[in-house]
Structures are given as C-alpha cells and as structure tokens.
Design a protein around this motif. Structure first.
Motif, PDB file in Angstrom:
ATOM      1  N   ILE A  21      43.353  75.218  27.494  1.00  0.00           N
ATOM      2  CA  ILE A  21      43.165  74.113  26.903  1.00  0.00           C
ATOM      3  C   ILE A  21      43.451  74.121  25.235  1.00  0.00           C
ATOM      4  N   ARG A  22      42.751  74.745  24.564  1.00  0.00           N
ATOM      5  CA  ARG A  22      42.851  75.304  23.293  1.00  0.00           C
ATOM      6  C   ARG A  22      44.388  75.436  22.771  1.00  0.00           C
ATOM      7  N   PHE A  23      44.878  76.495  23.691  1.00  0.00           N
ATOM      8  CA  PHE A  23      46.421  76.923  23.708  1.00  0.00           C
ATOM      9  C   PHE A  23      47.292  75.773  23.616  1.00  0.00           C
ATOM     10  N   TYR A  24      47.120  74.999  24.661  1.00  0.00           N
ATOM     11  CA  TYR A  24      47.985  73.473  24.890  1.00  0.00           C
ATOM     12  C   TYR A  24      47.772  72.707  23.594  1.00  0.00           C
ATOM     13  N   GLU A  25      46.717  72.398  23.168  1.00  0.00           N
ATOM     14  CA  GLU A  25      46.608  71.659  21.863  1.00  0.00           C
ATOM     15  C   GLU A  25      47.100  72.378  20.576  1.00  0.00           C
ATOM     16  N   ARG A  26      47.339  73.746  20.605  1.00  0.00           N
ATOM     17  CA  ARG A  26      48.122  74.438  19.631  1.00  0.00           C
ATOM     18  C   ARG A  26      49.585  74.189  19.590  1.00  0.00           C
ATOM     19  N   ARG A  27      49.717  74.155  20.930  1.00  0.00           N
ATOM     20  CA  ARG A  27      51.565  73.916  21.155  1.00  0.00           C
ATOM     21  C   ARG A  27      51.915  72.454  21.138  1.00  0.00           C
ATOM     22  N   GLY A  28      50.774  71.454  20.929  1.00  0.00           N
ATOM     23  CA  GLY A  28      51.301  70.199  21.005  1.00  0.00           C
ATOM     24  C   GLY A  28      51.305  69.424  22.310  1.00  0.00           C
ATOM     25  N   LEU A  29      50.753  70.070  23.407  1.00  0.00           N
ATOM     26  CA  LEU A  29      50.740  69.157  24.539  1.00  0.00           C
ATOM     27  C   LEU A  29      49.654  68.484  24.685  1.00  0.00           C
ATOM     28  N   LEU A  30      48.617  68.750  24.013  1.00  0.00           N
ATOM     29  CA  LEU A  30      47.358  67.690  23.957  1.00  0.00           C
ATOM     30  C   LEU A  30      47.121  67.536  22.463  1.00  0.00           C
ATOM     31  N   ALA A  31      47.073  66.126  22.382  1.00  0.00           N
ATOM     32  CA  ALA A  31      46.545  65.674  21.099  1.00  0.00           C
ATOM     33  C   ALA A  31      45.322  66.445  20.573  1.00  0.00           C
ATOM     34  N   GLU A  32      45.127  66.506  19.190  1.00  0.00           N
ATOM     35  CA  GLU A  32      43.888  66.915  18.770  1.00  0.00           C
ATOM     36  C   GLU A  32      42.629  65.777  18.935  1.00  0.00           C
ATOM     37  N   PRO A  33      41.608  66.079  19.965  1.00  0.00           N
ATOM     38  CA  PRO A  33      40.709  65.279  20.221  1.00  0.00           C
ATOM     39  C   PRO A  33      39.885  64.891  19.049  1.00  0.00           C
ATOM     40  N   MET A  34      38.935  63.894  19.048  1.00  0.00           N
ATOM     41  CA  MET A  34      37.721  63.667  18.360  1.00  0.00           C
ATOM     42  C   MET A  34      37.047  64.699  18.383  1.00  0.00           C
ATOM     43  N   ARG A  35      35.958  64.863  17.309  1.00  0.00           N
ATOM     44  CA  ARG A  35      35.120  65.842  17.144  1.00  0.00           C
ATOM     45  C   ARG A  35      33.705  65.008  17.136  1.00  0.00           C
ATOM     46  N   THR A  36      32.615  65.907  17.471  1.00  0.00           N
ATOM     47  CA  THR A  36      31.299  65.422  17.156  1.00  0.00           C
ATOM     48  C   THR A  36      30.928  65.786  15.704  1.00  0.00           C
ATOM     49  N   GLU A  37      29.709  65.614  15.238  1.00  0.00           N
ATOM     50  CA  GLU A  37      29.331  65.763  14.008  1.00  0.00           C
ATOM     51  C   GLU A  37      29.417  67.609  13.769  1.00  0.00           C
ATOM     52  N   ALA A  38      29.150  68.366  15.215  1.00  0.00           N
ATOM     53  CA  ALA A  38      29.066  69.582  14.878  1.00  0.00           C
ATOM     54  C   ALA A  38      30.360  70.376  15.114  1.00  0.00           C
ATOM     55  N   ASN A  39      31.280  69.400  15.191  1.00  0.00           N
ATOM     56  CA  ASN A  39      32.729  69.840  15.151  1.00  0.00           C
ATOM     57  C   ASN A  39      33.232  70.260  16.630  1.00  0.00           C
ATOM     58  N   TYR A  40      32.600  69.920  17.493  1.00  0.00           N
ATOM     59  CA  TYR A  40      32.933  70.187  19.027  1.00  0.00           C
ATOM     60  C   TYR A  40      34.129  69.206  19.389  1.00  0.00           C
ATOM     61  N   ARG A  41      34.988  69.417  19.991  1.00  0.00           N
ATOM     62  CA  ARG A  41      36.090  68.790  20.722  1.00  0.00           C
ATOM     63  C   ARG A  41      35.269  67.790  21.759  1.00  0.00           C
ATOM     64  N   CYS A  42      35.767  66.449  21.575  1.00  0.00           N
ATOM     65  CA  CYS A  42      35.003  65.430  22.851  1.00  0.00           C
ATOM     66  C   CYS A  42      36.186  64.699  23.201  1.00  0.00           C
ATOM     67  N   TYR A  43      36.653  64.997  24.519  1.00  0.00           N
ATOM     68  CA  TYR A  43      37.973  64.635  25.152  1.00  0.00           C
ATOM     69  C   TYR A  43      37.455  63.123  25.743  1.00  0.00           C
ATOM     70  N   PRO A  44      38.580  62.235  25.701  1.00  0.00           N
ATOM     71  CA  PRO A  44      38.405  60.947  26.447  1.00  0.00           C
ATOM     72  C   PRO A  44      38.484  61.494  27.995  1.00  0.00           C
ATOM     73  N   LEU A  45      38.089  60.843  28.901  1.00  0.00           N
ATOM     74  CA  LEU A  45      38.302  61.184  30.373  1.00  0.00           C
ATOM     75  C   LEU A  45      39.660  61.416  30.805  1.00  0.00           C
ATOM     76  N   ASP A  46      40.714  60.509  30.098  1.00  0.00           N
ATOM     77  CA  ASP A  46      42.035  60.618  30.572  1.00  0.00           C
ATOM     78  C   ASP A  46      42.841  61.877  30.144  1.00  0.00           C
TER      79      ASP A  46
END
Lengths: 141, 141
Positions: A21-46
């Motif tokens: 998943i992180r690899f796809y993000e780096r490759r531009g297949l997934l948009a960079e998701p929002m982050r929590t205050e602790a910098n955790y990725r939080c993904y919309p369900l879709d």
DNA sequence: ATAAACTCTTGACCATAGTCTAGAGTCAAG
DNA sequence: CTTGACTCTAGACTATGGTCAAGAGTTTAT
C-alpha cells in the motif's frame, strides 16, 4: 466513528500488504491520505475499491504504470471512453502476441521432447544437440 | 595462429554483447577462459556454440539458471537423457500454464472491450466500472 | 502503568537479465 | 610514437513489484 481506516485495517480488508500500500502511494497509484495528529495515515473507505481496481487490472496483465494511466483517465474530465478502449485494445494485442510466442515455444519444445526416447546418458541427447546446433549457416552474406 | 577469440570478436560473432558475455561468466554459464599475459580473456572457438546454446534455450523460455542446469547435465557423466527430458517436460507444463492464464486474461479483456461503445466521457465507462466493481460479496464467511 | 501491537520514515535488499561508467592498462595502425 | 580502439575490474544503475530492517514514536489492552 470517523469513516477512515488505518493502514493495517485497509491491508487486512483488501489482502494487500501494508508495504505494498505504501509502495503504491509512492508510485502515485494511491493519493496521499490524510494523517492523524500522530502522523498515521487514515484512509477513506473507498480506498479499498481503488486497491481492488489495482489488483484486478494487475490480474489482467496491466503493469502498475498502465494502471495508473487508467485511473488517471477515470478522473480526467477530458478523457473519453475511446481512450480507455484504446488501452484495452492495446493490451489485447500484447496478450495475443505473448500467446503466439509461447505457442511457438511450446511447439519447439514438444518437438524436442518427442525426439528423445529418455533412455541412456546425456552424451547423445537430441534435446541438447538441438540446442547446441549451429544454424548460423542459414545466413551467408 | 592460436585458435582463440578476444571477447570483442566473440561478441561480434555471436551477436551477444561483451557485457552479457562477462555477465554469463559471473553467473557460471561460461567457464572462466584462459587469459593472455595482459589479462585479456581468450576464448576457444567452441565458446560461440555455448553462447548459441544459451540464446536458443532462452528463446524457448528457459531462465539463465535453468540453462546452467541443462549445460551442467550435458557434462555430467551420471546425468541421463531422462533428466533432460524431465526438465523439458517441466518447461512445457510451465508454458501451457502461461498460455492458459493469458487466454483467460484475453477473454476477460475482450468481454470488457465489447461492453464499451467507445463514445463519450469516461464517467460511465463500463471497462473502468468492471475493474472497480466490488465482488467481495461473493465470499461471506 | 506497562507491554504488546501498531505505525512512521528512510533506505537497503530480493530476483531477473542485463547495461553503463570510471579509471587504468594494452594493442594496432599510421 | 602517438592516437584510437580494445580490454580490464569494480561497482552503480535500469526496470518491475515489491519485501524487510532499524530505530523511533503511538495506541491499545490488561
């Protein structure tokens, strides 16, 4: 109850590894998701649907770059169905070519296989002989 | 007139790049050749045949490791034709499997292609929709 | 409150089959 | 005898699709 998933939940839900998943993000297949205050990725369900798209297209023989291209088309208001159709046809052509190549290989290997009785040492194995044969004589300048 | 070739001559004769020849040596597909005083490789003429063998087997879909295996069999007095035949059959099986996979992909892509008229924007493109479809419903626990 | 489980980033590593570069040394032709 | 072509080694880099590890920070469960 926010409608978001941690990367681990998303990974479990989709059977795609966290690393991928992180690899796809780096490759531009997934948009960079929002982050929590602790910098955790939080993904919309879709995002799960997007991952399903990626995995299905991959099974159909599309490379990650091609999949990115398809997904970009999907969100480009100027893109047409004809563009998608063209890429699909391109892929159909690729696959037909691969099948033809493999069919030729298969025929060659089956011929070799049939020529060998399978008994005795390798010294006079027709399969090895066929591979070693010098057909450079076919093209004299 | 010694019966040897420099790496450049061998490369030209076989249409295999100098880099590839050195690469095959590192990978154990070619024996380390004699050297001149200046440390230049000098190949016996039959190395060309070995390179032909490699290139032909590669065209048949064998990997370099598999080719090394075949060539090792060829010079192993205890190896039998049956060993070679078994590897050939293995490869035939691999290729049949690949053809089947590709044939399935082809059918799926052709179905997608037929479902799309190719006119209008991507908004409701049946190809993209098919890829995005959620079939996780097929398996409820 | 503390340990287990989770997440973060950066960067290295896997296989496959090579290609390319740098810097040094060698060989052949004019 | 010098210039260009050839060769040497070691190691970096290509593409593809990821995986793994280190070291730090966070969240959750007991």
């Amino acid at each position: 109850m926010q409608q978001t998933l941690t990367i681990g939940k998303l990974a479990k839900k989709t059977n795609v590894s966290i690393d991928s998943i992180r690899f796809y993000e780096r490759r531009g297949l997934l948009a960079e998701p929002m982050r929590t205050e602790a910098n955790y990725r939080c993904y919309p369900l879709d995002t799960a649907a997007r991952l399903r798209f990626i995995k299905k297209a991959q099974k159909l023989g599309f490379s990650l770059d091609e999949i990115k291209g398809l997904m970009d088309l999907q969100h480009d208001p100027d893109a047409t169905k004809a563009d998608v159709k063209a890429q699909t046809k391109e892929k159909i052509k690729d696959i037909l070519e691969k099948i033809q190549d493999l069919t030729r290989m298969l025929a060659a290997l089956e011929k070799l296989d049939a020529s060998c009785d399978g008994h005795g040492p390798t010294a006079e194995c027709p399969i090895l002989e066929a591979l070693a044969a010098d057909d450079s004589q076919g093209c004299h300048h």
